[in-house]
Design an enzyme around this catalytic site. Structure first.
Site, PDB file in Angstrom:
ATOM      1  N   ASP A  39       0.813  -1.216   0.000  1.00 55.51           N
ATOM      2  CA  ASP A  39       0.000   0.000   0.000  1.00 55.51           C
ATOM      3  C   ASP A  39       0.848   1.268   0.000  1.00 55.51           C
ATOM      4  O   ASP A  39       0.433   2.314   0.459  1.00 55.51           O
ATOM      5  CB  ASP A  39      -0.955  -0.001   1.192  1.00 55.51           C
ATOM      6  CG  ASP A  39      -0.228  -0.062   2.524  1.00 55.51           C
ATOM      7  OD1 ASP A  39       1.018  -0.217   2.516  1.00 55.51           O
ATOM      8  OD2 ASP A  39      -0.891   0.052   3.564  1.00 55.51           O
ATOM      9  N   HIS A 241      24.066  -0.130 -16.984  1.00 58.18           N
ATOM     10  CA  HIS A 241      23.024   0.317 -16.062  1.00 58.18           C
ATOM     11  C   HIS A 241      23.142  -0.393 -14.710  1.00 58.18           C
ATOM     12  O   HIS A 241      22.152  -0.844 -14.144  1.00 58.18           O
ATOM     13  CB  HIS A 241      21.634   0.110 -16.676  1.00 58.18           C
ATOM     14  CG  HIS A 241      21.381   1.028 -17.828  1.00 58.18           C
ATOM     15  ND1 HIS A 241      20.458   0.769 -18.814  1.00 58.18           N
ATOM     16  CD2 HIS A 241      21.948   2.207 -18.176  1.00 58.18           C
ATOM     17  CE1 HIS A 241      20.476   1.748 -19.699  1.00 58.18           C
ATOM     18  NE2 HIS A 241      21.370   2.634 -19.335  1.00 58.18           N
ATOM     19  N   ASP A 258      27.998   7.494 -12.296  1.00 56.52           N
ATOM     20  CA  ASP A 258      27.127   8.246 -13.208  1.00 56.52           C
ATOM     21  C   ASP A 258      25.958   8.715 -12.365  1.00 56.52           C
ATOM     22  O   ASP A 258      25.091   7.917 -11.986  1.00 56.52           O
ATOM     23  CB  ASP A 258      26.666   7.322 -14.354  1.00 56.52           C
ATOM     24  CG  ASP A 258      25.842   8.062 -15.408  1.00 56.52           C
ATOM     25  OD1 ASP A 258      25.384   9.192 -15.131  1.00 56.52           O
ATOM     26  OD2 ASP A 258      25.656   7.497 -16.493  1.00 56.52           O
ATOM     27  N   ASP A 269      23.560  15.413 -15.472  1.00 59.17           N
ATOM     28  CA  ASP A 269      23.922  14.023 -15.792  1.00 59.17           C
ATOM     29  C   ASP A 269      25.434  13.966 -15.999  1.00 59.17           C
ATOM     30  O   ASP A 269      25.938  14.346 -17.050  1.00 59.17           O
ATOM     31  CB  ASP A 269      23.164  13.624 -17.075  1.00 59.17           C
ATOM     32  CG  ASP A 269      23.438  12.180 -17.497  1.00 59.17           C
ATOM     33  OD1 ASP A 269      24.079  11.444 -16.734  1.00 59.17           O
ATOM     34  OD2 ASP A 269      22.997  11.816 -18.605  1.00 59.17           O
ATOM     35  N   HIS A 348      27.209   2.169 -26.750  1.00 62.99           N
ATOM     36  CA  HIS A 348      26.150   3.193 -26.698  1.00 62.99           C
ATOM     37  C   HIS A 348      26.503   4.372 -27.582  1.00 62.99           C
ATOM     38  O   HIS A 348      27.556   4.390 -28.225  1.00 62.99           O
ATOM     39  CB  HIS A 348      25.891   3.627 -25.248  1.00 62.99           C
ATOM     40  CG  HIS A 348      27.088   4.201 -24.535  1.00 62.99           C
ATOM     41  ND1 HIS A 348      27.576   5.461 -24.771  1.00 62.99           N
ATOM     42  CD2 HIS A 348      27.902   3.670 -23.576  1.00 62.99           C
ATOM     43  CE1 HIS A 348      28.607   5.707 -23.975  1.00 62.99           C
ATOM     44  NE2 HIS A 348      28.841   4.614 -23.250  1.00 62.99           N
ATOM     45  N   HIS A 352      22.978  12.545 -25.485  1.00 66.18           N
ATOM     46  CA  HIS A 352      21.538  12.745 -25.669  1.00 66.18           C
ATOM     47  C   HIS A 352      21.193  14.161 -25.256  1.00 66.18           C
ATOM     48  O   HIS A 352      22.000  14.852 -24.621  1.00 66.18           O
ATOM     49  CB  HIS A 352      20.755  11.726 -24.828  1.00 66.18           C
ATOM     50  CG  HIS A 352      21.243  11.624 -23.398  1.00 66.18           C
ATOM     51  ND1 HIS A 352      20.830  12.478 -22.408  1.00 66.18           N
ATOM     52  CD2 HIS A 352      22.157  10.804 -22.817  1.00 66.18           C
ATOM     53  CE1 HIS A 352      21.441  12.171 -21.273  1.00 66.18           C
ATOM     54  NE2 HIS A 352      22.272  11.163 -21.493  1.00 66.18           N
ATOM     55  N   HIS A 359      17.058  11.868 -20.308  1.00 60.13           N
ATOM     56  CA  HIS A 359      17.132  11.652 -21.757  1.00 60.13           C
ATOM     57  C   HIS A 359      16.037  12.530 -22.309  1.00 60.13           C
ATOM     58  O   HIS A 359      14.898  12.112 -22.470  1.00 60.13           O
ATOM     59  CB  HIS A 359      16.915  10.184 -22.117  1.00 60.13           C
ATOM     60  CG  HIS A 359      18.006   9.298 -21.582  1.00 60.13           C
ATOM     61  ND1 HIS A 359      17.864   7.957 -21.405  1.00 60.13           N
ATOM     62  CD2 HIS A 359      19.274   9.584 -21.189  1.00 60.13           C
ATOM     63  CE1 HIS A 359      18.992   7.448 -20.915  1.00 60.13           C
ATOM     64  NE2 HIS A 359      19.859   8.425 -20.778  1.00 60.13           N
ATOM     65  N   GLU A 383      29.350  11.780 -23.760  1.00 59.12           N
ATOM     66  CA  GLU A 383      29.717  10.744 -22.788  1.00 59.12           C
ATOM     67  C   GLU A 383      30.383   9.517 -23.403  1.00 59.12           C
ATOM     68  O   GLU A 383      29.877   8.395 -23.298  1.00 59.12           O
ATOM     69  CB  GLU A 383      28.486  10.318 -21.990  1.00 59.12           C
ATOM     70  CG  GLU A 383      27.240  10.020 -22.810  1.00 59.12           C
ATOM     71  CD  GLU A 383      26.051   9.664 -21.907  1.00 59.12           C
ATOM     72  OE1 GLU A 383      26.201   8.741 -21.087  1.00 59.12           O
ATOM     73  OE2 GLU A 383      24.997  10.295 -22.036  1.00 59.12           O
ATOM     74  N   TYR A 387      34.322  -0.111 -22.304  1.00 60.92           N
ATOM     75  CA  TYR A 387      33.949  -1.107 -21.291  1.00 60.92           C
ATOM     76  C   TYR A 387      34.523  -2.443 -21.706  1.00 60.92           C
ATOM     77  O   TYR A 387      34.169  -2.968 -22.765  1.00 60.92           O
ATOM     78  CB  TYR A 387      32.410  -1.177 -21.178  1.00 60.92           C
ATOM     79  CG  TYR A 387      31.806   0.203 -21.138  1.00 60.92           C
ATOM     80  CD1 TYR A 387      31.699   0.906 -19.943  1.00 60.92           C
ATOM     81  CD2 TYR A 387      31.402   0.837 -22.320  1.00 60.92           C
ATOM     82  CE1 TYR A 387      31.202   2.200 -19.916  1.00 60.92           C
ATOM     83  CE2 TYR A 387      30.912   2.128 -22.307  1.00 60.92           C
ATOM     84  CZ  TYR A 387      30.803   2.811 -21.107  1.00 60.92           C
ATOM     85  OH  TYR A 387      30.328   4.091 -21.093  1.00 60.92           O
ATOM     86  N   ARG A 405      33.899   5.846 -18.286  1.00 59.27           N
ATOM     87  CA  ARG A 405      33.102   6.791 -19.082  1.00 59.27           C
ATOM     88  C   ARG A 405      33.327   8.170 -18.485  1.00 59.27           C
ATOM     89  O   ARG A 405      33.520   8.303 -17.269  1.00 59.27           O
ATOM     90  CB  ARG A 405      31.598   6.424 -19.031  1.00 59.27           C
ATOM     91  CG  ARG A 405      30.703   7.414 -19.760  1.00 59.27           C
ATOM     92  CD  ARG A 405      29.261   6.927 -19.997  1.00 59.27           C
ATOM     93  NE  ARG A 405      28.494   6.692 -18.794  1.00 59.27           N
ATOM     94  CZ  ARG A 405      28.218   5.503 -18.291  1.00 59.27           C
ATOM     95  NH1 ARG A 405      28.646   4.416 -18.893  1.00 59.27           N
ATOM     96  NH2 ARG A 405      27.503   5.389 -17.183  1.00 59.27           N
ATOM     97  N   GLU A 407      31.492  11.995 -18.737  1.00 57.60           N
ATOM     98  CA  GLU A 407      30.269  12.618 -19.266  1.00 57.60           C
ATOM     99  C   GLU A 407      30.106  14.025 -18.722  1.00 57.60           C
ATOM    100  O   GLU A 407      30.146  14.242 -17.516  1.00 57.60           O
ATOM    101  CB  GLU A 407      29.050  11.772 -18.851  1.00 57.60           C
ATOM    102  CG  GLU A 407      27.730  12.407 -19.246  1.00 57.60           C
ATOM    103  CD  GLU A 407      26.519  11.519 -18.937  1.00 57.60           C
ATOM    104  OE1 GLU A 407      26.584  10.742 -17.971  1.00 57.60           O
ATOM    105  OE2 GLU A 407      25.523  11.632 -19.676  1.00 57.60           O
TER     106      GLU A 407
END
Ligand code: GLY
Ligand code: MN
Ligand code: MN
Length: 439
Positions: A39, A241, A258, A269, A348, A352, A359, A383, A387, A405, A407
């Site tokens: 709930d 991710h 990130d 970002d 990737h 963006h 995004h 970015e 990897y 990475r 960015e």
């Protein structure tokens, strides 16, 4: 008003009216509340389009933009005031507040929407509406059909246009006041990353670094993270991710973070990758410096008029050169490109749009299929990253389980790209000077 003044929203709605024309009507429905478990619900987040057009944050909201209707151009359907419910669930503006505070020409309780809708549809040419999984989708679309094909002598819009076509194009170009808010979002996030660098020491847990970052967000008035923070040490950094954030940080590994905040509905970002020990190994430094050079070159290429896709090509080509210099690929650049071998380590794209959504919305291509060119006032991320999976035995051992990475958030301007996250440390010497220095 939490974000901008009433006048800002009214100007946006007027622009929308100018774009859709007097014979159209637009309807925007807020998303439903989402159950988290049993709930309890996820915190409510108004749709960015509704915030963009009205600043109104409550669930159960519908905006109708109906130029010249008997109820005026801008009609809101909202929760009713209810002292008992407000005691439990929080304050509500009600229809009176929608008019007084948010500038609706008319406002009604949400329960009146179904009986009022047809009135806004009569004799209109086009409906601008986005079918987005809301519980109202069927009602609204069925009403169109009923008016057009029913036997009661009424007429309704014959043309259905996705409202995103117009509103997302508007959102793509940020005004000066939006940029001010984005700068602040970027400032908070830049500081948070620097704090994380200072607090990082071998043996800590990923979630402890996450807490350093996210507590800085909230301490500085941001709502919290704009997306789930990624704090991945060692080969966790090779999972794009990775959000579990529950492993230990090991000496000798790189930590990839990130994370960005949402401040007044605008996202930042940032990604930074740095050695947990405070000193880059020779191999890690070579990879890092290669990616950093690519990132800096790609930022420099983000000029007004550049076709969006060229940025990806710049980053991709630079990373291919890095992979060749590192002798990870022996093939020629042409062969790597033709066979898309680079995708194994750079899966990737280069970035963006950034704005109210991380995004962010807005078209990347023109109707003829060509890339949209970068325009003054757009904000994008850049970015690049590499990897190297731990399980990839085709790689020299020193590279396996390494993810890096970098960015930044870039404001596109006539006078050249402006890095809104430039304050966040990223050179090898800057990083080595601060990692682990917190008391
Ligand atoms: N954090 C999501 C992204 O960088 O695109
Ligand atoms: Mn990004
Ligand atoms: Mn990111």
């Amino acid at each position: 008003m939490y974000t901008f003044s009433k006048e800002v929203f009214s100007e946006r709605r007027q622009k929308l009216i100018d774009l859709i024309g007097p014979d159209s009507v637009a309807v925007f429905v807020s998303p439903g509340e989402r159950k988290r478990s049993h709930d309890t619900s996820f915190p409510y987040r108004q749709s960015s389009d509704i915030v963009y057009l009205s600043g109104f944050e409550e669930p159960n909201t519908i905006l109708v933009i109906a130029p010249g209707s008997d109820d005026g151009d801008f009609v809101m359907f909202v929760n009713d005031r209810d002292p008992l419910k407000e005691t439990w669930d929080g304050r509500r503006f009600g229809p009176e507040g929608a008019k007084e505070v948010f500038g609706a020409d008319s406002a009604f309780v949400i329960g009146d929407f179904e009986k009022k809708l047809a009135g806004y549809f009569y004799k209109r040419e086009a409906l601008y509406f986005t079918k987005d999984g809301s519980s109202r989708d069927d009602f609204i679309l069925n009403k169109l059909t009923q008016l057009r094909f029913g036997r009661d002598g009424k007429s309704g819009p014959r043309i259905l246009v996705d409202a995103r076509e117009i509103v997302h194009e508007m959102r793509l170009t940020k005004s000066d006041s939006e940029i001010e808010v984005m700068k602040h979002s970027c400032k908070i996030a830049s500081e948070a990353h620097e704090l994380a660098m200072r607090h990082t020491k071998p043996g800590m847990m990923e979630f402890q670094i996450q807490s350093v970052i996210e507590s800085h967000f909230v301490k500085n008035g941001a709502y919290g993270p704009a997306y789930t923070s990624i704090v991945g040490g060692g080969d966790n950094a090779t999972i794009l991710h990775y959000i579990e954030n529950r492993d230990r940080l090991n000496d000798g590994d790189i930590l990839l973070i990130d994370a960005g905040c949402e401040y007044k509905y605008y996202a930042s970002d940032i990604t930074r990758s740095f050695p947990i020990s405070g000193k880059f190994s020779a191999v890690h430094r070579d990879v890092y410096q290669g990616i950093l050079d690519v990132e800096i070159n790609t930022i420099a290429a983000a000029t007004v008029g550049t076709p969006y896709g060229e940025l990806h090509d710049t980053a991709r080509d630079g990373l291919i050169d890095v992979l060749r210099q590192l002798k990870i690929f022996k093939e020629s650049r042409e062969e790597i490109l033709e066979k898309e071998l680079y995708k194994k380590y750079y899966p990737h794209r280069s970035g963006h749009y950034l704005g109210m959504d991380v995004h962010d919305v807005g078209p990347y291509s023109e109707r003829d299929g060509s890339w949209k060119t970068l325009q003054e006032g757009t904000v994008i991320t850049i970015e690049p990253g590499l990897y190297f999976p731990a399980y990839d035995e085709s790689l020299p051992a020193a590279f396996r389980g390494l993810g890096i990475r970098i960015e930044d958030d870039i404001w596109i301007r006539e006078r050249g790209p402006e890095n809104l996250t430039a304050a966040c440390p990223k050179t090898v010497s800057e990083l080595e000077a601060i990692i682990g220095t917190a008391g």
